[in-house]
Scaffold this motif. Sequence first.
Motif, PDB file in Angstrom:
ATOM      1  N   TYR A   1      53.506  10.554  33.770  1.00  0.00           N
ATOM      2  CA  TYR A   1      54.702  11.236  34.228  1.00  0.00           C
ATOM      3  C   TYR A   1      55.111  10.695  35.595  1.00  0.00           C
ATOM      4  O   TYR A   1      54.264  10.417  36.445  1.00  0.00           O
TER       5      TYR A   1
ATOM      6  N   GLU B   1      59.898  13.717  36.553  1.00  0.00           N
ATOM      7  CA  GLU B   1      59.538  14.383  35.298  1.00  0.00           C
ATOM      8  C   GLU B   1      58.588  15.546  35.546  1.00  0.00           C
ATOM      9  O   GLU B   1      58.696  16.594  34.903  1.00  0.00           O
ATOM     10  N   LYS B   2      57.648  15.379  36.488  1.00  0.00           N
ATOM     11  CA  LYS B   2      56.731  16.474  36.814  1.00  0.00           C
ATOM     12  C   LYS B   2      57.494  17.670  37.371  1.00  0.00           C
ATOM     13  O   LYS B   2      57.248  18.815  36.974  1.00  0.00           O
TER      14      LYS B   2
ATOM     15  N   GLU C   1      59.552  19.394  34.516  1.00  0.00           N
ATOM     16  CA  GLU C   1      58.751  20.167  33.566  1.00  0.00           C
ATOM     17  C   GLU C   1      58.172  21.411  34.215  1.00  0.00           C
ATOM     18  O   GLU C   1      58.101  22.474  33.592  1.00  0.00           O
TER      19      GLU C   1
END
Length: 266
Positions: A103, A107-108, A111
Amino acid sequence: MATRRTLRALTQATSFLFTNPKPSLRSLPLPPFPNSNTSSPIFSNSTPPSALAQCSHLRYFSSDKNDDHSSDEDDSEEEEEDGDEVEYEDTDDVPVSSGKKVYTLEEKEAEAAAIGYRVVGPLQKDDDVFKPHEPVFAVVQVGSHQFKVSNGDSIFTERLKFCEVNDKLILDKVLLLGSATQTIVGRPIVPDAAIHAVVEEHALDAKVIIFKKKRRKNYRRTKGHRQELTKLRITDIQGIEKPQNVLTKKPSKAAKKEQEKVAVTA
Protein backbone atom coordinates in the motif's frame (compact mmCIF):
# COMPACT_ATOMS: atom_id res chain seq x y z
CA MET A 1 -23.83 -101.03 -30.65
CA ALA A 2 -22.93 -97.52 -29.50
CA THR A 3 -19.39 -98.53 -28.66
CA ARG A 4 -18.89 -100.12 -32.07
CA ARG A 5 -20.08 -96.96 -33.81
CA THR A 6 -17.69 -94.79 -31.82
CA LEU A 7 -14.77 -97.12 -32.56
CA ARG A 8 -15.54 -97.00 -36.27
CA ALA A 9 -15.65 -93.19 -36.20
CA LEU A 10 -12.31 -93.03 -34.40
CA THR A 11 -10.60 -95.43 -36.83
CA GLN A 12 -11.90 -93.52 -39.84
CA ALA A 13 -10.66 -90.22 -38.40
CA THR A 14 -7.17 -91.58 -37.66
CA SER A 15 -6.84 -93.15 -41.09
CA PHE A 16 -7.84 -89.83 -42.71
CA LEU A 17 -5.22 -87.91 -40.72
CA PHE A 18 -2.41 -90.30 -41.62
CA THR A 19 -3.34 -90.40 -45.28
CA ASN A 20 -3.83 -86.57 -45.60
CA PRO A 21 -1.22 -84.74 -43.50
CA LYS A 22 -1.89 -81.13 -42.43
CA PRO A 23 -0.76 -78.74 -45.16
CA SER A 24 1.67 -75.99 -44.13
CA LEU A 25 0.65 -72.34 -44.07
CA ARG A 26 3.36 -71.45 -46.58
CA SER A 27 1.81 -73.70 -49.22
CA LEU A 28 -1.60 -72.05 -48.90
CA PRO A 29 -2.47 -69.99 -51.97
CA LEU A 30 -2.88 -66.27 -51.37
CA PRO A 31 -5.84 -64.50 -52.92
CA PRO A 32 -4.92 -61.80 -55.40
CA PHE A 33 -5.29 -58.14 -54.34
CA PRO A 34 -7.88 -56.06 -56.09
CA ASN A 35 -5.17 -53.85 -57.62
CA SER A 36 -2.68 -56.39 -58.84
CA ASN A 37 -0.59 -53.81 -60.68
CA THR A 38 0.28 -51.90 -57.52
CA SER A 39 2.68 -53.46 -55.10
CA SER A 40 1.27 -54.37 -51.68
CA PRO A 41 2.62 -52.29 -48.80
CA ILE A 42 2.66 -55.36 -46.59
CA PHE A 43 5.05 -57.43 -48.67
CA SER A 44 7.12 -54.59 -50.10
CA ASN A 45 10.68 -54.32 -48.95
CA SER A 46 10.56 -50.52 -48.66
CA THR A 47 9.86 -49.34 -45.12
CA PRO A 48 6.81 -47.08 -44.74
CA PRO A 49 7.36 -43.48 -43.69
CA SER A 50 7.08 -43.04 -39.95
CA ALA A 51 4.41 -40.94 -38.32
CA LEU A 52 7.05 -38.74 -36.72
CA ALA A 53 8.49 -37.84 -40.11
CA GLN A 54 5.09 -36.70 -41.31
CA CYS A 55 4.62 -34.40 -38.31
CA SER A 56 5.98 -30.89 -38.78
CA HIS A 57 6.46 -30.21 -35.05
CA LEU A 58 9.13 -32.67 -34.01
CA ARG A 59 10.02 -30.85 -30.83
CA TYR A 60 7.01 -32.28 -29.03
CA PHE A 61 8.16 -35.85 -29.74
CA SER A 62 11.87 -35.37 -29.19
CA SER A 63 13.31 -37.03 -26.10
CA ASP A 64 16.73 -35.44 -26.44
CA LYS A 65 17.02 -32.30 -24.31
CA ASN A 66 19.91 -30.96 -26.34
CA ASP A 67 17.97 -30.87 -29.63
CA ASP A 68 17.93 -27.40 -31.12
CA HIS A 69 15.27 -26.29 -33.52
CA SER A 70 16.18 -25.02 -36.92
CA SER A 71 14.26 -21.79 -36.36
CA ASP A 72 16.18 -21.04 -33.16
CA GLU A 73 19.48 -21.73 -34.90
CA ASP A 74 18.57 -19.40 -37.75
CA ASP A 75 17.64 -16.64 -35.32
CA SER A 76 20.87 -17.05 -33.39
CA GLU A 77 22.90 -17.00 -36.62
CA GLU A 78 21.19 -13.79 -37.73
CA GLU A 79 21.95 -12.17 -34.39
CA GLU A 80 25.61 -13.19 -34.66
CA GLU A 81 25.83 -11.79 -38.17
CA ASP A 82 24.32 -8.49 -37.12
CA GLY A 83 26.74 -8.24 -34.21
CA ASP A 84 24.14 -6.74 -31.90
CA GLU A 85 24.55 -7.74 -28.28
CA VAL A 86 21.43 -8.41 -26.28
CA GLU A 87 21.40 -6.38 -23.09
CA TYR A 88 19.65 -7.89 -20.09
CA GLU A 89 18.28 -5.74 -17.31
CA ASP A 90 19.55 -6.25 -13.80
CA THR A 91 17.05 -8.26 -11.76
CA ASP A 92 18.50 -7.08 -8.44
CA ASP A 93 16.59 -3.80 -8.56
CA VAL A 94 13.25 -5.47 -9.36
CA PRO A 95 11.23 -5.99 -6.13
CA VAL A 96 10.21 -9.57 -5.51
CA SER A 97 6.53 -9.88 -4.70
CA SER A 98 5.98 -11.63 -1.37
CA GLY A 99 2.28 -12.26 -1.98
CA LYS A 100 1.10 -9.29 0.14
CA LYS A 101 -0.29 -6.13 -1.36
CA VAL A 102 1.97 -3.11 -0.98
CA TYR A 103 0.00 0.00 0.00
CA THR A 104 1.06 3.54 -0.66
CA LEU A 105 0.63 6.29 1.92
CA GLU A 106 -2.44 7.68 0.17
CA GLU A 107 -4.05 4.24 -0.07
CA LYS A 108 -3.43 3.64 3.64
CA GLU A 109 -5.03 6.95 4.59
CA ALA A 110 -8.02 6.36 2.30
CA GLU A 111 -8.68 2.84 3.62
CA ALA A 112 -8.29 3.94 7.24
CA ALA A 113 -10.69 6.85 6.65
CA ALA A 114 -13.25 4.44 5.18
CA ILE A 115 -13.09 2.37 8.39
CA GLY A 116 -13.34 5.48 10.56
CA TYR A 117 -9.94 6.30 12.07
CA ARG A 118 -6.72 8.17 11.36
CA VAL A 119 -3.24 7.26 12.60
CA VAL A 120 -1.46 10.21 14.22
CA GLY A 121 1.82 8.61 15.26
CA PRO A 122 3.48 6.60 18.01
CA LEU A 123 2.92 7.44 21.65
CA GLN A 124 5.84 9.26 23.26
CA LYS A 125 6.89 9.14 26.90
CA ASP A 126 6.30 12.87 27.35
CA ASP A 127 2.72 12.70 26.03
CA ASP A 128 0.14 13.19 28.77
CA VAL A 129 -2.85 11.67 27.00
CA PHE A 130 -4.42 9.79 29.91
CA LYS A 131 -6.61 12.33 31.69
CA PRO A 132 -8.97 11.98 34.65
CA HIS A 133 -12.50 10.82 33.95
CA GLU A 134 -14.85 13.41 32.51
CA PRO A 135 -18.71 13.22 32.59
CA VAL A 136 -19.00 13.07 28.77
CA PHE A 137 -19.96 10.15 26.54
CA ALA A 138 -20.03 9.56 22.78
CA VAL A 139 -21.26 7.02 20.26
CA VAL A 140 -18.58 6.25 17.69
CA GLN A 141 -18.60 3.98 14.65
CA VAL A 142 -15.54 1.88 13.81
CA GLY A 143 -15.99 -0.22 10.72
CA SER A 144 -19.48 -1.71 10.89
CA HIS A 145 -19.80 -1.55 14.72
CA GLN A 146 -20.92 1.22 17.05
CA PHE A 147 -19.59 1.78 20.58
CA LYS A 148 -20.69 3.98 23.44
CA VAL A 149 -17.49 5.27 25.04
CA SER A 150 -16.34 7.64 27.73
CA ASN A 151 -12.95 8.99 28.70
CA GLY A 152 -10.80 6.13 30.02
CA ASP A 153 -12.88 3.27 28.57
CA SER A 154 -11.39 0.39 26.60
CA ILE A 155 -13.08 -1.23 23.60
CA PHE A 156 -12.31 -4.20 21.37
CA THR A 157 -12.73 -3.68 17.64
CA GLU A 158 -11.89 -5.80 14.65
CA ARG A 159 -8.22 -5.82 13.70
CA LEU A 160 -7.25 -2.35 12.44
CA LYS A 161 -4.71 -2.14 9.62
CA PHE A 162 -1.68 0.13 9.39
CA CYS A 163 -1.37 0.65 13.16
CA GLU A 164 0.86 -0.89 15.78
CA VAL A 165 0.83 -1.02 19.56
CA ASN A 166 1.19 2.40 21.28
CA ASP A 167 -0.02 4.27 18.18
CA LYS A 168 -2.30 7.27 18.65
CA LEU A 169 -5.54 7.23 16.68
CA ILE A 170 -8.33 9.71 16.00
CA LEU A 171 -11.82 8.26 15.49
CA ASP A 172 -13.71 10.55 13.13
CA LYS A 173 -17.15 8.93 12.75
CA VAL A 174 -18.81 10.33 15.88
CA LEU A 175 -22.58 9.79 15.73
CA LEU A 176 -23.60 11.33 19.06
CA LEU A 177 -22.16 13.41 21.89
CA GLY A 178 -23.71 13.81 25.30
CA SER A 179 -23.11 15.29 28.72
CA ALA A 180 -25.13 16.19 31.81
CA THR A 181 -26.29 19.47 30.25
CA GLN A 182 -26.55 18.91 26.48
CA THR A 183 -26.79 16.28 23.75
CA ILE A 184 -25.56 16.64 20.16
CA VAL A 185 -26.94 14.24 17.54
CA GLY A 186 -25.10 13.89 14.24
CA ARG A 187 -26.73 13.85 10.80
CA PRO A 188 -25.21 11.31 10.41
CA ILE A 189 -21.87 12.55 11.86
CA VAL A 190 -21.25 15.33 14.36
CA PRO A 191 -19.04 17.98 12.71
CA ASP A 192 -15.81 19.02 14.45
CA ALA A 193 -16.02 16.05 16.79
CA ALA A 194 -13.20 13.60 17.39
CA ILE A 195 -12.31 10.87 19.81
CA HIS A 196 -8.66 10.24 20.65
CA ALA A 197 -7.54 6.69 21.43
CA VAL A 198 -4.38 4.65 21.89
CA VAL A 199 -3.76 1.11 20.61
CA GLU A 200 -2.99 -1.10 23.59
CA GLU A 201 -2.71 -4.55 21.98
CA HIS A 202 -3.64 -6.83 19.12
CA ALA A 203 -5.30 -10.00 20.40
CA LEU A 204 -7.44 -12.98 19.38
CA ASP A 205 -11.01 -13.56 20.46
CA ALA A 206 -12.25 -16.84 21.94
CA LYS A 207 -12.59 -19.76 19.56
CA VAL A 208 -15.94 -20.23 17.88
CA ILE A 209 -16.94 -23.67 16.58
CA ILE A 210 -18.83 -23.77 13.28
CA PHE A 211 -20.58 -27.12 12.81
CA LYS A 212 -22.65 -27.94 9.71
CA LYS A 213 -24.72 -31.06 9.21
CA LYS A 214 -27.18 -32.38 6.67
CA ARG A 215 -29.15 -35.28 8.02
CA ARG A 216 -29.37 -38.49 6.04
CA LYS A 217 -26.68 -37.15 3.68
CA ASN A 218 -23.56 -38.20 5.60
CA TYR A 219 -22.45 -34.55 5.60
CA ARG A 220 -20.67 -33.09 8.64
CA ARG A 221 -18.19 -30.21 8.70
CA THR A 222 -16.51 -28.78 11.79
CA LYS A 223 -14.42 -25.63 11.67
CA GLY A 224 -12.98 -23.27 14.26
CA HIS A 225 -12.47 -19.52 14.02
CA ARG A 226 -10.71 -16.93 16.20
CA GLN A 227 -11.41 -13.32 15.30
CA GLU A 228 -8.48 -10.89 15.35
CA LEU A 229 -9.16 -7.91 17.63
CA THR A 230 -7.58 -4.58 18.50
CA LYS A 231 -7.88 -3.10 21.99
CA LEU A 232 -8.30 0.69 22.09
CA ARG A 233 -8.08 2.93 25.15
CA ILE A 234 -10.15 6.13 24.90
CA THR A 235 -8.11 9.11 26.07
CA ASP A 236 -10.14 12.20 25.10
CA ILE A 237 -13.50 13.28 23.63
CA GLN A 238 -13.63 16.57 21.75
CA GLY A 239 -16.52 18.53 20.27
CA ILE A 240 -18.69 19.24 23.33
CA GLU A 241 -18.46 21.46 26.38
CA LYS A 242 -17.28 19.44 29.32
CA PRO A 243 -18.77 20.36 32.69
CA GLN A 244 -16.37 20.52 35.55
CA ASN A 245 -16.64 17.95 38.28
CA VAL A 246 -17.63 19.78 41.47
CA LEU A 247 -16.86 17.67 44.50
CA THR A 248 -19.40 18.20 47.25
CA LYS A 249 -17.97 17.58 50.70
CA LYS A 250 -20.07 15.50 53.01
CA PRO A 251 -20.81 17.19 56.36
CA SER A 252 -19.11 15.63 59.33
CA LYS A 253 -20.94 13.87 62.13
CA ALA A 254 -20.34 16.75 64.57
CA ALA A 255 -21.92 19.25 62.18
CA LYS A 256 -24.92 16.96 61.75
CA LYS A 257 -25.39 16.73 65.52
CA GLU A 258 -25.22 20.52 65.90
CA GLN A 259 -27.82 20.96 63.16
CA GLU A 260 -30.09 18.46 64.93
CA LYS A 261 -29.71 20.28 68.27
CA VAL A 262 -30.55 23.61 66.67
CA ALA A 263 -33.65 22.13 65.07
CA VAL A 264 -34.79 20.59 68.37
CA THR A 265 -34.34 23.79 70.42
CA ALA A 266 -36.19 25.83 67.82
